[in-house]
Design a protein around this motif. Structure first.
Motif, PDB file in Angstrom:
ATOM      1  N   LEU A   1       4.965   6.950  -7.659  1.00  0.00           N
ATOM      2  CA  LEU A   1       3.919   7.822  -8.187  1.00  0.00           C
ATOM      3  C   LEU A   1       2.992   8.377  -7.110  1.00  0.00           C
ATOM      4  CD1 LEU A   1       2.855   5.809 -11.377  1.00  0.00           C
ATOM      5  CD2 LEU A   1       4.554   7.632 -11.188  1.00  0.00           C
ATOM      6  N   THR A   2       3.335   8.183  -5.844  1.00  0.00           N
ATOM      7  CA  THR A   2       2.447   8.634  -4.778  1.00  0.00           C
ATOM      8  C   THR A   2       2.327  10.157  -4.734  1.00  0.00           C
ATOM      9  OG1 THR A   2       4.272   8.584  -3.167  1.00  0.00           O
ATOM     10  CG2 THR A   2       2.895   6.604  -3.355  1.00  0.00           C
ATOM     11  N   ASN A   3       3.271  10.851  -5.350  1.00  0.00           N
ATOM     12  CA  ASN A   3       3.188  12.316  -5.403  1.00  0.00           C
ATOM     13  C   ASN A   3       1.995  12.797  -6.228  1.00  0.00           C
ATOM     14  OD1 ASN A   3       4.890  11.238  -7.665  1.00  0.00           O
ATOM     15  ND2 ASN A   3       4.712  13.352  -8.364  1.00  0.00           N
TER      16      ASN A   3
ATOM     17  N   TYR B   1       5.260  -9.138  -1.741  1.00  0.00           N
ATOM     18  CA  TYR B   1       4.748  -8.642  -0.455  1.00  0.00           C
ATOM     19  C   TYR B   1       5.551  -7.457   0.068  1.00  0.00           C
ATOM     20  CZ  TYR B   1       3.940  -8.356   4.563  1.00  0.00           C
ATOM     21  OH  TYR B   1       3.687  -7.878   5.828  1.00  0.00           O
ATOM     22  N   ASN B   2       6.864  -7.559   0.053  1.00  0.00           N
ATOM     23  CA  ASN B   2       7.705  -6.490   0.599  1.00  0.00           C
ATOM     24  C   ASN B   2       7.443  -5.168  -0.101  1.00  0.00           C
ATOM     25  OD1 ASN B   2      10.614  -4.951   0.244  1.00  0.00           O
ATOM     26  ND2 ASN B   2      10.311  -5.755   2.308  1.00  0.00           N
ATOM     27  N   ALA B   3       7.285  -5.198  -1.430  1.00  0.00           N
ATOM     28  CA  ALA B   3       7.033  -3.972  -2.184  1.00  0.00           C
ATOM     29  C   ALA B   3       5.676  -3.380  -1.822  1.00  0.00           C
ATOM     30  CB  ALA B   3       7.098  -4.264  -3.685  1.00  0.00           C
ATOM     31  N   ASN B   4       4.666  -4.237  -1.650  1.00  0.00           N
ATOM     32  CA  ASN B   4       3.342  -3.748  -1.274  1.00  0.00           C
ATOM     33  C   ASN B   4       3.344  -3.147   0.130  1.00  0.00           C
ATOM     34  OD1 ASN B   4       0.855  -4.613  -3.243  1.00  0.00           O
ATOM     35  ND2 ASN B   4       2.619  -5.953  -3.524  1.00  0.00           N
ATOM     36  N   LEU B   5       4.073  -3.775   1.034  1.00  0.00           N
ATOM     37  CA  LEU B   5       4.187  -3.253   2.392  1.00  0.00           C
ATOM     38  C   LEU B   5       4.891  -1.896   2.385  1.00  0.00           C
ATOM     39  CD1 LEU B   5       3.790  -3.612   5.428  1.00  0.00           C
ATOM     40  CD2 LEU B   5       5.963  -4.877   5.475  1.00  0.00           C
ATOM     41  N   ARG B   6       5.941  -1.766   1.597  1.00  0.00           N
ATOM     42  CA  ARG B   6       6.647  -0.487   1.512  1.00  0.00           C
ATOM     43  C   ARG B   6       5.764   0.610   0.920  1.00  0.00           C
ATOM     44  NH1 ARG B   6      10.400  -0.540  -2.036  1.00  0.00           N
ATOM     45  NH2 ARG B   6      10.366  -2.712  -2.727  1.00  0.00           N
ATOM     46  N   LEU B   7       4.945   0.246  -0.073  1.00  0.00           N
ATOM     47  CA  LEU B   7       4.018   1.230  -0.632  1.00  0.00           C
ATOM     48  C   LEU B   7       3.009   1.658   0.423  1.00  0.00           C
ATOM     49  CD1 LEU B   7       2.749   2.840  -2.936  1.00  0.00           C
ATOM     50  CD2 LEU B   7       1.524   0.771  -3.632  1.00  0.00           C
ATOM     51  N   HIS B   8       2.484   0.724   1.158  1.00  0.00           N
ATOM     52  CA  HIS B   8       1.540   1.015   2.244  1.00  0.00           C
ATOM     53  C   HIS B   8       2.170   1.969   3.264  1.00  0.00           C
ATOM     54  CE1 HIS B   8      -1.182   0.515   5.589  1.00  0.00           C
ATOM     55  NE2 HIS B   8      -0.342  -0.241   6.273  1.00  0.00           N
ATOM     56  N   GLN B   9       3.386   1.685   3.676  1.00  0.00           N
ATOM     57  CA  GLN B   9       4.060   2.520   4.675  1.00  0.00           C
ATOM     58  C   GLN B   9       4.333   3.922   4.129  1.00  0.00           C
ATOM     59  OE1 GLN B   9       7.383  -0.116   5.389  1.00  0.00           O
ATOM     60  NE2 GLN B   9       6.381  -1.107   7.136  1.00  0.00           N
ATOM     61  N   LYS B  10       4.679   3.999   2.868  1.00  0.00           N
ATOM     62  CA  LYS B  10       4.929   5.303   2.242  1.00  0.00           C
ATOM     63  C   LYS B  10       3.647   6.126   2.206  1.00  0.00           C
ATOM     64  CE  LYS B  10       7.119   7.268  -1.886  1.00  0.00           C
ATOM     65  NZ  LYS B  10       7.788   6.944  -3.184  1.00  0.00           N
ATOM     66  N   LEU B  11       2.542   5.492   1.915  1.00  0.00           N
ATOM     67  CA  LEU B  11       1.252   6.181   1.888  1.00  0.00           C
ATOM     68  C   LEU B  11       0.858   6.655   3.285  1.00  0.00           C
ATOM     69  CD1 LEU B  11      -0.569   3.756  -0.556  1.00  0.00           C
ATOM     70  CD2 LEU B  11      -0.029   6.147  -1.051  1.00  0.00           C
TER      71      LEU B  11
ATOM     72  N   GLU C   1       2.972   7.462   5.686  1.00  0.00           N
ATOM     73  CA  GLU C   1       3.851   8.590   5.996  1.00  0.00           C
ATOM     74  C   GLU C   1       3.341   9.885   5.364  1.00  0.00           C
ATOM     75  OE1 GLU C   1       7.619   7.325   4.572  1.00  0.00           O
ATOM     76  OE2 GLU C   1       7.916   5.834   6.173  1.00  0.00           O
ATOM     77  N   ARG C   2       2.709   9.760   4.214  1.00  0.00           N
ATOM     78  CA  ARG C   2       2.228  10.942   3.488  1.00  0.00           C
ATOM     79  C   ARG C   2       0.740  11.219   3.740  1.00  0.00           C
ATOM     80  NH1 ARG C   2       5.674  10.981  -2.214  1.00  0.00           N
ATOM     81  NH2 ARG C   2       7.683  10.590  -1.226  1.00  0.00           N
ATOM     82  N   ASN C   3       0.175  10.467   4.686  1.00  0.00           N
ATOM     83  CA  ASN C   3      -1.223  10.676   5.072  1.00  0.00           C
ATOM     84  C   ASN C   3      -2.188  10.569   3.894  1.00  0.00           C
ATOM     85  OD1 ASN C   3      -0.735  11.202   7.898  1.00  0.00           O
ATOM     86  ND2 ASN C   3       0.097  13.182   7.277  1.00  0.00           N
TER      87      ASN C   3
END
Length: 276
Positions: free
Chosen positions: A200-202, A222-232, A234-236
């Motif tokens: 839903l980051t879009n 933890y892994n899912a939260n880290l991936r969400l953080h990294q995705k955010l 990447e999208r600034n």
């Protein structure tokens, strides 16, 4: 700083200067045709009817109810007094995941919280009825729910947070009744993709929501939260991110809410300054 904060709270309570009030508010949900209990904490100053109040919504995890937050963090009464906020803890059923189920009409918890509960709170209590003065967070299932609702409804909440949140439900097709809410993953993959926070980051533009992600490095989420953080990143998309030792435990959440209430208070103060 937080040690001093804890000392200050304890000092005021020892003097009998703070005394939040706890009520159970029953709301009739038209969307689900049932009555739902919600725990509401009002600060001591509320009895004087001198202010309009910010509101923090707290969502419980799987298997919990409207009392779960207060049981895990009795300090909520102290935080309500310290920050002069109203705290609302809805009953989200044991495994609603806080979205509207596409396969079960009795599970419309997104509609309940967004359309029914928020309006009821604003009518019954002396609140500031706009997004800049509302925040939402939760633990585990409630962490997913808080970000899911805030990402989709930034017109309702101006600040949000998650602790140990199940921000990507797809790796858990057999857990916590998610399949009962969305259908089995093999048969309804689109529903799972549509209802998971990490997809839903879009909906974020970097300006419409202040939010915080918090998860222990020993947590199975933890892994899912880290991936969400990294995705955010990447999208600034601006956000706060916390990871520290700890697992999926009451101790972790009790510590997290202390930080998050301060985060929300800073947001409310910023909103107040911008409206002057």
């Amino acid at each position: 700083m937080f040690k001093f904060l804890s000392f200050l709270i304890a000092f005021f309570f020892s003097l009998g200067l703070l005394a939040a009030k706890i009520d159970t508010l029953v709301v009739s949900s038209k969307s689900m045709r049932k009555k739902i209990k919600n725990l509401v904490i009002t600060p001591d100053s509320y009895q004087k009817k001198e202010l309009r109040y910010n509101v923090v919504y707290l969502l419980h995890g799987a298997g919990g109810n409207h009392k779960s937050w207060l049981e895990k963090a009795p300090e909520l009464e102290q935080y309500a007094d310290l920050y002069n906020v109203i705290v609302v803890c809805p009953d989200g059923d044991k495994t609603s995941w806080y979205f509207d189920s596409p396969v079960d009409d009795s599970m419309k918890y997104e509609t309940y919280i967004v359309d029914e509960l928020v309006s009821k709170i604003d009518k019954k209590y002396d609140t500031v009825p706009n997004a800049e003065y509302r925040a939402i967070t939760g633990y585990s299932m409630g962490g997913h729910g808080a970000l899911y609702l805030a990402f989709r409804h930034s017109d309702i909440w101006g600040a949000a947070a998650s602790m140990s949140g199940g921000v990507d439900i797809r790796p858990f097709p057999l857990q916590w009744d998610i399949a009962k809410r969305l259908g089995e993953y093999a048969n309804a993959p689109e529903a799972w993709e549509k209802h998971t926070v990490i997809n839903l980051t879009n909906l974020l533009n970097g300006e419409n929501l202040d939010f915080l992600i918090d998860c222990g490095v020993d947590d199975f989420f933890y892994n899912a939260n880290l991936r969400l953080h990294q995705k955010l990143l990447e999208r600034n998309i601006p956000h706060d991110y916390i990871e520290r030792p700890g697992g999926h435990t009451n101790e972790y959440w009790r510590n997290s809410i202390k930080y998050q209430m301060l985060f929300f208070n800073d947001f409310f103060q910023k909103s107040k300054e911008q409206t002057k």
